[in-house]
Design a protein around this motif. Structure first.
Motif: not given
Lengths: 417, 116
Positions: A131-137, A191-209
């Motif tokens: 799951g993207t959130e767990g993966a990002a963390a 898998r690299l796309e999944a990695m990118a999506a994970t990183a982008y989720l973490a990134f946007t989390a910092g900007y759009a709470p």
């Protein structure tokens, strides 16, 4: 990594550096050796704690990363031994692990081997099964060594909640037996796309709470950029990572101009452009001409690339009125063609209003199906420009009622008046 | 089930100099092709851009049992393979049709079927 022993820096700073620069490498080496991701993070955490305690009295070790690795390795072996005893099994497993540990030596592995392990670790931490959130963390914690406290702050949850989430992700990896390996050439791009999506989720989390009173925690979004850079260092010219890095850099380049001294939101047209980070903009614009983006790129890559080009239009406009809104509308059309969601349609309506006037903006807004306060805020703005102040106030009030972010709500309230 | 290799030759020197509008056209077009592939039930095995041909290495026999290794592409020409799609499909006419549309949007394509 190579502290000057004549003038030792404060130990805490040295430790911080080694955590920042070497955590993922160490985690990768340990995971490669023991295949027990669930033990690796705790062991490294223990090692960092031991370093904080012992370096001030023992002095800074010559190779701090190797020191951490040795301590962490000992912790894992202790743990494995304890598990073996508990299971009343002959500790063959431990012996085997010990042998492997001895064979590989301390940080003596050739660089490419470690890099392979790092790629394995990044892919493991960003596995779609998590799951993207767990993966990002997990990726922030394990690949970059970001503290659980900071990750919790990024995702606006409490620290115990985040610690539990990370633990769950680790357990899932072990329980599901997710492989610590590099997938085949046909599976790797996904898998690299999944990695990118994970990183982008973490990134946007910092900007759009969604709530809370800090509008952005840009330092933490910067960590997500670091994650993409780790990926790119291992897979240079990977289209999805190239496009994503460009997008992130452009958005991140405006961080210092987004809030004023009082902590209030400053909208793009009113931002002080001299406070944008020009080197980041330059790097992103250069990335967008990379040959990696010329050929067969996936839909996800195209979405990142086109969003980056929109951001680049803003970044390169010398002043706000000089923004090429017609081009930006055309780019949003491409984005929607590529299957972007309703927030892109809203952004397009705003661009249309700038390019062709507020009445055209209202017409474009009519088909936007985005929930939340933002469409109402846009409608309020368009109506105000058309001179319909009563309609504008009603729209803004609706927006205020739906907005759950303190900074944005303050901004909207100011507009109601 | 047959397999197909779609080669994309392009005058590669120009890409970086093209106006951004051309880059976007390419992005839109490739994104569309990905969606057409999925909609038509064609399986994309792998696709990727290639590094510039200047970074290629060519190898050929020297006639005395060794190899001559030179930097650069095998044949000097303005157009070099810039990327490829490797696809599996039961429906060659369907695949040809969407590939033609892809070409009509501005892409140069060499459609090759793997020999069976």
């Amino acid at each position: 990594m190579t502290p000057d022993r004549m003038t030792p820096r404060p130990y805490a700073a040295a430790l911080q550096d080694v955590v920042r620069d070497d955590w993922g490498r160490l985690a990768a080496v340990l995971t490669g050796q023991f295949r027990r991701l669930d033990l690796v993070e705790d062991a490294l955490g223990d090692a960092a704690e031991a370093a904080a305690r012992r370096w001030p009295s023992d002095g800074l070790p010559e190779r701090p990363a190797a020191w951490l690795l040795t301590v962490a390795r000992r912790r894992i072996l202790d743990q494995l031994r304890a598990e073996a005893m508990a299971a009343r099994r002959h500790p063959l497993l431990v012996t085997d692990a010990e042998h492997r540990a001895e064979r590989s030596g301390v940080m003596a592995d050739p660089g490419d081997l470690i890099d392979d392990d790092r790629l394995r670790l990044v892919l493991l931490c960003t596995h779609p099964a998590l799951g993207t959130e767990g993966a990002a963390a997990l990726a922030l914690r394990l690949v970059l060594g970001v503290s659980t406290h900071d990750i919790a702050r990024l995702f606006l949850v409490s620290e115990p909640t985040m610690a539990a989430r990370i633990t769950r992700a680790k357990k899932k990896i072990v329980a599901c037996g997710l492989p610590f390996g590099i997938p085949s050439a046909t599976a790797l791009p996904e898998r690299l796309e999944a990695m990118a999506a994970t990183a982008y989720l973490a990134f946007t989390a910092g900007y759009a709470p969604a709530s809370g009173d800090a509008l952005l925690r840009a330092d933490l979004s910067g960590e997500a950029i670091r994650l993409v850079r780790v990926g790119l260092s291992l897979r240079p010219n990977e289209p999805v990572l190239v496009a994503l890095l460009a997008l992130m850099l452009l958005q991140h380049s405006r961080r210092d101009a987004r809030l004023d001294a009082a902590g209030d939101l400053v909208l793009l047209p009113d931002q002080d452009r001299t406070r944008w980070h020009a080197t980041e903009i330059d790097e992103a614009v250069a990335l967008l001409t990379s040959p990696a983006l010329r050929g067969p790129i996936t839909q996800q890559t195209a979405l990142y690339a086109v969003q980056a080009r929109i951001a680049a239009e803003h970044a390169l406009a010398p002043t706000s009125p000089a923004t090429r809104w017609t081009r930006i509308v055309a780019l949003y059309d491409v984005l929607l063609d590529l299957g972007a969601g309703p927030s892109a349609a809203l952004a397009r309506a705003v661009a249309v209003a700038e390019a062709a006037g507020p009445a055209a903006g209202l017409a474009a807004l009519a088909t936007v199906t985005l929930p939340g306060h933002r469409p109402h805020a846009a409608r309020g703005e368009f109506l105000a420009r058309l001179g319909d102040h009563q309609g504008a106030r009603a729209a803004y009030e609706e927006a205020v009622a739906l907005c759950d972010n303190d900074v944005e709500r303050r901004h909207l309230r100011a507009r109601v008046r | 089930m047959s397999r197909y290799l779609l080669l994309l030759p392009a005058p590669e020197a120009e890409w970086a100099d093209l106006p951004p509008e051309e880059h976007e056209k390419g992005h839109r077009s490739h994104g569309q092709f990905h969606r057409d592939l999925a909609a038509g039930g064609h399986r994309l095995i792998v696709s990727n851009p290639l590094e510039p041909s200047a970074q290629a290495t060519s190898m050929r026999p020297d006639g005395q049992g060794n190899a001559v290794v030179t930097d650069g592409p095998f044949t000097e020409s303005a157009e070099q393979i810039a990327g490829f799609y490797f696809i599996e499909s039961d429906d060659e006419p369907g695949l040809r049709a969407i590939t033609e549309q892809f070409a009509a949007r501005g892409e140069h394509i060499e459609f090759r079927k793997l020999a069976e």
